[in-house]
Design an enzyme around this catalytic site. Structure first.
Site, mmCIF file in Angstrom:
data_model
loop_
_atom_site.group_PDB
_atom_site.id
_atom_site.type_symbol
_atom_site.label_atom_id
_atom_site.label_comp_id
_atom_site.label_asym_id
_atom_site.label_seq_id
_atom_site.Cartn_x
_atom_site.Cartn_y
_atom_site.Cartn_z
ATOM 1 N N HIS A 1 0.822 -1.226 0.000
ATOM 2 C CA HIS A 1 0.000 0.000 0.000
ATOM 3 C C HIS A 1 0.854 1.272 0.000
ATOM 4 C CE1 HIS A 1 -3.548 -2.380 0.509
ATOM 5 N NE2 HIS A 1 -3.232 -2.802 1.720
ATOM 6 N N ASP B 1 -2.492 -10.770 -2.147
ATOM 7 C CA ASP B 1 -3.044 -10.240 -0.895
ATOM 8 C C ASP B 1 -4.534 -9.938 -1.110
ATOM 9 O OD1 ASP B 1 -1.821 -8.732 1.803
ATOM 10 O OD2 ASP B 1 -3.643 -7.772 1.043
ATOM 11 N N HIS C 1 -6.157 -7.443 -0.195
ATOM 12 C CA HIS C 1 -6.347 -6.018 -0.492
ATOM 13 C C HIS C 1 -5.620 -5.653 -1.786
ATOM 14 C CE1 HIS C 1 -6.576 -6.413 3.982
ATOM 15 N NE2 HIS C 1 -7.667 -5.704 3.773
ATOM 16 N N ASP D 1 -4.094 -12.784 3.839
ATOM 17 C CA ASP D 1 -5.318 -12.347 4.511
ATOM 18 C C ASP D 1 -6.592 -12.677 3.736
ATOM 19 O OD1 ASP D 1 -4.363 -10.544 2.663
ATOM 20 O OD2 ASP D 1 -4.318 -8.826 4.013
HETATM 21 ZN ZN LIG Z 1 -3.851 -7.213 2.939
#
Ligand SMILES: [Zn+2]
Length: 307
Positions: A127, A164, A166, A245
Site C-alpha cells: 500500500h 493479498d 487487499h 489475509d
Molecule cells: Zn492485505
C-alpha cells in the site's frame, strides 16, 4: 531448488500499539512454524540489510524518504495515517524490509545456487505509494526490488503477482505505465483501499473477487487472466506480494481461501518461472493476520517455493 529465507530482528521491534493486527507476533508465528515443521532446515537464512537511499529513490519520491526519516520518533508513536504508526524502531524495520527484497533480488540473479527467496519481513509494502505511506506500509518493498532488478541488474521484463486480499494500490501507483513490469493481482472487491477495479495502466491485470468466494475464484482468475498475460509477457523474473489475509479465518476480509490455495497458486507461479526464467522468484510477505493460519499458509507457500 535453493530458497533463501531473509528476515531481521529489527522487523520484530516495529509495532504500532496494543492490539494492532500488524504485530510482531506475526513473524514469531511464521518462524516458529517453519522451525517446528523442519521446513526452515531446507532454507538458506540471510539477515536483511538496510535499503539505501538510492535504492528507495527508484520507487519513491525523495521527499517521502526524507519525511519518513524525519518523522521517526525517539520515543512513543507518531501516526502517519489513522491505522499506521511509527515507533522508534519502525524506520529501521522499514529499511530492512525493503533491503530484504533487494538482497533477495541480488541472490536470485547472482551466480550462487539461490533461485528463490522468501522475505519474512514487516512492515509490509504494497500500500505504500510513491510519495506517501499508507495502510501499515512505509516503503514499497517489492516495488523497490523490482526497480533494482530493472535498473541495477538490467532486466527488461518482470512480473509482479499480488494475491493479498487487499488491492496493491501502492505498487500500482509506482509501477503503472512502466511497461517493463506486468502486475497481475487478485483482491476482494469493495474492500480497503477501494481501488483496482479500473486499472491505472495497461500493464496491470486486476481481478476483483466477490466477497465470500473461495479458492475456485482464484483458480479461475489465474487460468483466465493471469496465465495468458504472463505467458505473452515472457518475464525474466517473478516477484510475489505474498499476503495471506484472503484466508477464510482472517477477520480482515471476507474471502474463503485455505492453505491449499496458497500452495496451488505458488505452484502455478513456480511453473511460470520455470517456463520463462530459470525458476527465478522473489516473494515478500504482505498481509495475513490470523496467526495460526498465517503460519501454515506461509509454510504452504514456502514449501512450494523450495520444492
Ligand atoms: Zn492485505
Amino acid at each position: 531448488m535453493t530458497c533463501a529465507f531473509i528476515t531481521h530482528p529489527d522487523c520484530r521491534a516495529h509495532e504500532m500499539g496494543e492490539g494492532h493486527p500488524e504485530c510482531p507476533e506475526r513473524l514469531d508465528a511464521i518462524v516458529d512454524h517453519l522451525l517446528s515443521t523442519g521446513l526452515m532446515g531446507v532454507l538458506v537464512p540471510h539477515d536483511a540489510p538496510k535499503a539505501t537511499f538510492e535504492q528507495l529513490a527508484r520507487a519513491h519520491s525523495e521527499r517521502h524518504i526524507h519525511e519518513l526519516t524525519a518523522a521517526s520518533p525517539a520515543e512513543g508513536y507518531v501516526h502517519v495515517d489513522p491505522d499506521t504508526a511509527m515507533n522508534p524502531h519502525t524506520l529501521d524495520a522499514a529499511l530492512r524490509a525493503a533491503g530484504a527484497a533487494v538482497l533477495a533480488t541480488d541472490l536470485v540473479l547472482g551466480q550462487g545456487p539461490v533461485n528463490r527467496a522468501f522475505c519474512a519481513v514487516r512492515p509490509p509494502g504494497h500500500h505504500a505509494m510513491r510519495a506517501e505511506p499508507m495502510g501499515f506500509c512505509f516503503f514499497n518493498n517489492v516495488a523497490v526490488a523490482i526497480r533494482h532488478a530493472l535498473e541495477h541488474h538490467g532486466l527488461e521484463r518482470v512480473v509482479l503477482a499480488d494475491f493479498d486480499v487487499h488491492h496493491g494500490n501502492g505498487s500500482e501507483d509506482i509501477l503503472a505505465g512502466d511497461e517493463r513490469v506486468l502486475m497481475v493481482s487478485t483482491f476482494e472487491r469493495d474492500l480497503y483501499p477501494f481501488s483496482g477495479e479500473t486499472p491505472r495502466g495497461t500493464n496491470m491485470a486486476n481481478v476483483g473477487l466477490v466477497r465470500g468466494s473461495d479458492g475456485s475464484a482464484l483458480r479461475r482468475a489465474y487460468e483466465e487472466v493471469w496465465l495468458p498475460r504472463i505467458d505473452a509477457f515472457r518475464p525474466q523474473m517473478i516477484f510475489i506480494s505474498a499476503g495471506f489475509d484472503a484466508h477464510r479465518a482472517d477477520e480482515m476480509a471476507n474471502l474463503r481461501w485455505v492453505e491449499d490455495d496458497y500452495a496451488w497458486i505458488t505452484q502455478r507461479l513456480v511453473e511460470c518461472a520455470e517456463r520463462h526464467c530459470q525458476g527465478r522468484i522473489v516473494s515478500s510477505l504482505e498481509g495475513g493476520y490470523h496467526l495460526f493460519h498465517l503460519a501454515r499458509s506461509v509454510a504452504a507457500h514456502v514449501r512450494s517455493l523450495a520444492a
